[in-house]
Design a protein around this motif. Structure first.
Motif, PDB file in Angstrom:
ATOM      1  N   TRP A 286      19.145 -28.138 -41.104  1.00 17.58           N
ATOM      2  CA  TRP A 286      19.994 -27.391 -42.035  1.00 17.58           C
ATOM      3  C   TRP A 286      19.193 -26.818 -43.205  1.00 17.58           C
ATOM      4  O   TRP A 286      19.285 -25.625 -43.509  1.00 17.58           O
ATOM      5  CB  TRP A 286      21.096 -28.322 -42.543  1.00 17.58           C
ATOM      6  N   ASP A 287      18.412 -27.657 -43.867  1.00 20.86           N
ATOM      7  CA  ASP A 287      17.668 -27.188 -45.037  1.00 20.86           C
ATOM      8  C   ASP A 287      16.603 -26.172 -44.658  1.00 20.86           C
ATOM      9  O   ASP A 287      16.292 -25.256 -45.430  1.00 20.86           O
ATOM     10  CB  ASP A 287      17.043 -28.361 -45.789  1.00 20.86           C
ATOM     11  N   LEU A 288      16.030 -26.299 -43.451  1.00 16.23           N
ATOM     12  CA  LEU A 288      15.020 -25.339 -43.012  1.00 16.23           C
ATOM     13  C   LEU A 288      15.642 -23.973 -42.757  1.00 16.23           C
ATOM     14  O   LEU A 288      15.018 -22.934 -43.015  1.00 16.23           O
ATOM     15  CB  LEU A 288      14.334 -25.848 -41.743  1.00 16.23           C
ATOM     16  N   LEU A 289      16.853 -23.961 -42.252  1.00 19.06           N
ATOM     17  CA  LEU A 289      17.566 -22.690 -42.052  1.00 19.06           C
ATOM     18  C   LEU A 289      17.864 -22.022 -43.393  1.00 19.06           C
ATOM     19  O   LEU A 289      17.743 -20.801 -43.528  1.00 19.06           O
ATOM     20  CB  LEU A 289      18.871 -22.938 -41.294  1.00 19.06           C
TER      21      LEU A 289
ATOM     22  N   ARG B 198      10.262 -23.618 -42.672  1.00 15.23           N
ATOM     23  CA  ARG B 198      11.532 -22.903 -42.568  1.00 15.23           C
ATOM     24  C   ARG B 198      11.870 -22.747 -41.091  1.00 15.23           C
ATOM     25  O   ARG B 198      11.022 -22.967 -40.220  1.00 15.23           O
ATOM     26  CB  ARG B 198      11.457 -21.512 -43.216  1.00 15.23           C
ATOM     27  N   LEU B 199      13.100 -22.326 -40.822  1.00 20.77           N
ATOM     28  CA  LEU B 199      13.504 -22.000 -39.458  1.00 20.77           C
ATOM     29  C   LEU B 199      14.419 -20.798 -39.529  1.00 20.77           C
ATOM     30  O   LEU B 199      15.451 -20.828 -40.193  1.00 20.77           O
ATOM     31  CB  LEU B 199      14.226 -23.184 -38.808  1.00 20.77           C
TER      32      LEU B 199
ATOM     33  N   ALA C   2      17.229 -14.981 -43.798  1.00 21.82           N
ATOM     34  CA  ALA C   2      18.466 -14.565 -43.121  1.00 21.82           C
ATOM     35  C   ALA C   2      18.540 -15.277 -41.776  1.00 21.82           C
ATOM     36  O   ALA C   2      18.302 -14.681 -40.719  1.00 21.82           O
ATOM     37  CB  ALA C   2      18.501 -13.053 -42.925  1.00 21.82           C
ATOM     38  N   ALA C   3      18.863 -16.554 -41.816  1.00 21.58           N
ATOM     39  CA  ALA C   3      18.834 -17.353 -40.594  1.00 21.58           C
ATOM     40  C   ALA C   3      20.002 -17.027 -39.671  1.00 21.58           C
ATOM     41  O   ALA C   3      21.043 -16.514 -40.093  1.00 21.58           O
ATOM     42  CB  ALA C   3      18.845 -18.835 -40.939  1.00 21.58           C
ATOM     43  N   ARG C   4      19.807 -17.350 -38.401  1.00 20.61           N
ATOM     44  CA  ARG C   4      20.835 -17.143 -37.380  1.00 20.61           C
ATOM     45  C   ARG C   4      20.946 -18.419 -36.543  1.00 20.61           C
ATOM     46  O   ARG C   4      19.929 -19.028 -36.189  1.00 20.61           O
ATOM     47  CB  ARG C   4      20.484 -15.966 -36.463  1.00 20.61           C
TER      48      ARG C   4
ATOM     49  N   ALA D  34      30.065 -21.499 -39.220  1.00 21.16           N
ATOM     50  CA  ALA D  34      30.109 -20.132 -39.751  1.00 21.16           C
ATOM     51  C   ALA D  34      30.792 -20.105 -41.115  1.00 21.16           C
ATOM     52  O   ALA D  34      30.342 -19.423 -42.050  1.00 21.16           O
ATOM     53  CB  ALA D  34      30.829 -19.213 -38.771  1.00 21.16           C
ATOM     54  N   LYS D  35      31.871 -20.850 -41.255  1.00 21.43           N
ATOM     55  CA  LYS D  35      32.582 -20.925 -42.538  1.00 21.43           C
ATOM     56  C   LYS D  35      31.694 -21.556 -43.607  1.00 21.43           C
ATOM     57  O   LYS D  35      31.614 -21.057 -44.738  1.00 21.43           O
ATOM     58  CB  LYS D  35      33.869 -21.732 -42.369  1.00 21.43           C
ATOM     59  N   ALA D  36      31.017 -22.634 -43.250  1.00 29.87           N
ATOM     60  CA  ALA D  36      30.201 -23.352 -44.225  1.00 29.87           C
ATOM     61  C   ALA D  36      29.003 -22.536 -44.698  1.00 29.87           C
ATOM     62  O   ALA D  36      28.565 -22.681 -45.843  1.00 29.87           O
ATOM     63  CB  ALA D  36      29.729 -24.673 -43.627  1.00 29.87           C
ATOM     64  N   LEU D  37      28.484 -21.688 -43.828  1.00 24.99           N
ATOM     65  CA  LEU D  37      27.256 -20.950 -44.138  1.00 24.99           C
ATOM     66  C   LEU D  37      27.502 -19.498 -44.536  1.00 24.99           C
ATOM     67  O   LEU D  37      26.558 -18.749 -44.761  1.00 24.99           O
ATOM     68  CB  LEU D  37      26.314 -21.005 -42.928  1.00 24.99           C
TER      69      LEU D  37
END
Length: 263
Positions: A143-146, A97-98, A151-153, A198-201
């Motif tokens: 992307w997938d790791l986030l 994960r990230l 609660a990724a940033r 930001a919109k996508a996530l």
């Protein structure tokens, strides 16, 4: 350049539930990036020091560990697809994960080659390749790791010179700077990309913001003629704040030390 990350042997418990959050900082061997990695480590995160040069990355990671933090060096050139893929694979293998991605890697480029009317398109391309396309390549790779983090940033390190509002404000010093086609516009593009991510996530609990460190005394600013009254450590603070936002914090914004920076 080797594509194999060179790092300190990680803790076997690093990927266990409840383990320290993992933060990847690109361009983290010096300047603001180095300070971001160190400050995140001081906050209890495992700092992954992204570095084009393995030896420089290991030196930075060792200094962070010697100060009591968790850190590993990861060979990472954001303009090299193989390097990005290798870094992503290493992170996935060891942490799965990230929690934080800081897109800090950036170059100013040859300022003489950026003047409108006499610009060198190769200079402009090189700056955009690192500052914009590099950030996109790295974000897409992890992307997938986030999304595996609770609660990724994502923090994109931008600049005041990326603000079109400030550049056109007669009362702002930036409006009096000569025109240049690479560095400032690359940060404007990075700001726009920040909004799109930001919109996508937004529905995944991932907060995405741009950080404006202010003019800091670093290798990037020296020789540009711009005033740089802040230290790299001071400049890093806003990125660290955005990287550690609580649930419900802002997303899709551009922030300086004590203000929201206008687009």
């Amino acid at each position: 350049m080797s594509q194999t990350p060179q790092e300190h042997t990680p803790d076997p418990a690093a990927s266990a539930p409840g383990a320290a959050p993992v933060a990847l900082v690109s361009g983290a061997t010096r300047g603001i990036g180095r300070q971001i990695a160190a400050q995140l480590a001081r906050r209890g995160m495992t700092a992954l020091v992204g570095a084009r040069d393995a030896a420089a990355g290991e030196r930075a990671a060792t200094e962070i560990r010697d100060a009591g933090g968790r850190a590993h060096a990861v060979v990472l050139d954001v303009t090299d697809a193989a390097s990005v893929a290798a870094a992503r694979a290493w992170i996935a293998d060891r942490f799965d994960r990230l929690d934080v991605l800081v897109n800090n890697a950036g170059i100013a480029g040859d300022m003489a080659g950026q003047a409108p009317g006499s610009a060198d398109p190769d200079v402009v391309r090189a700056v955009f390749d690192t500052n914009v396309f590099g950030a996109v390549a790295l974000t897409e790779a992890v992307w997938d790791l986030l999304l595996r983090a609770p609660a990724a940033r994502i923090v994109n390190v931008s600049s005041d010179v990326g603000s079109l509002t400030q550049a056109l404000d007669p009362g702002h010093y930036l409006s009096r700077l000569p025109g240049f086609l690479a560095y400032g516009p690359s940060k404007t593009a990075l700001n726009a990309i920040t909004v799109q991510y930001a919109k996508a996530l937004a529905g995944h609990g991932v907060l995405v913001n741009a950080a404006v460190p202010g003019a800091c005394d670093t290798d990037l600013t020296r020789g540009t003629g711009m005033p740089a009254p802040r230290t790299a450590a001071q400049g890093a603070e806003v990125a660290v704040r955005l990287a550690t936002l609580p649930e419900g914090g802002p997303t899709g914004g551009c922030f300086g030390e004590d203000r929201e920076v206008p687009w």
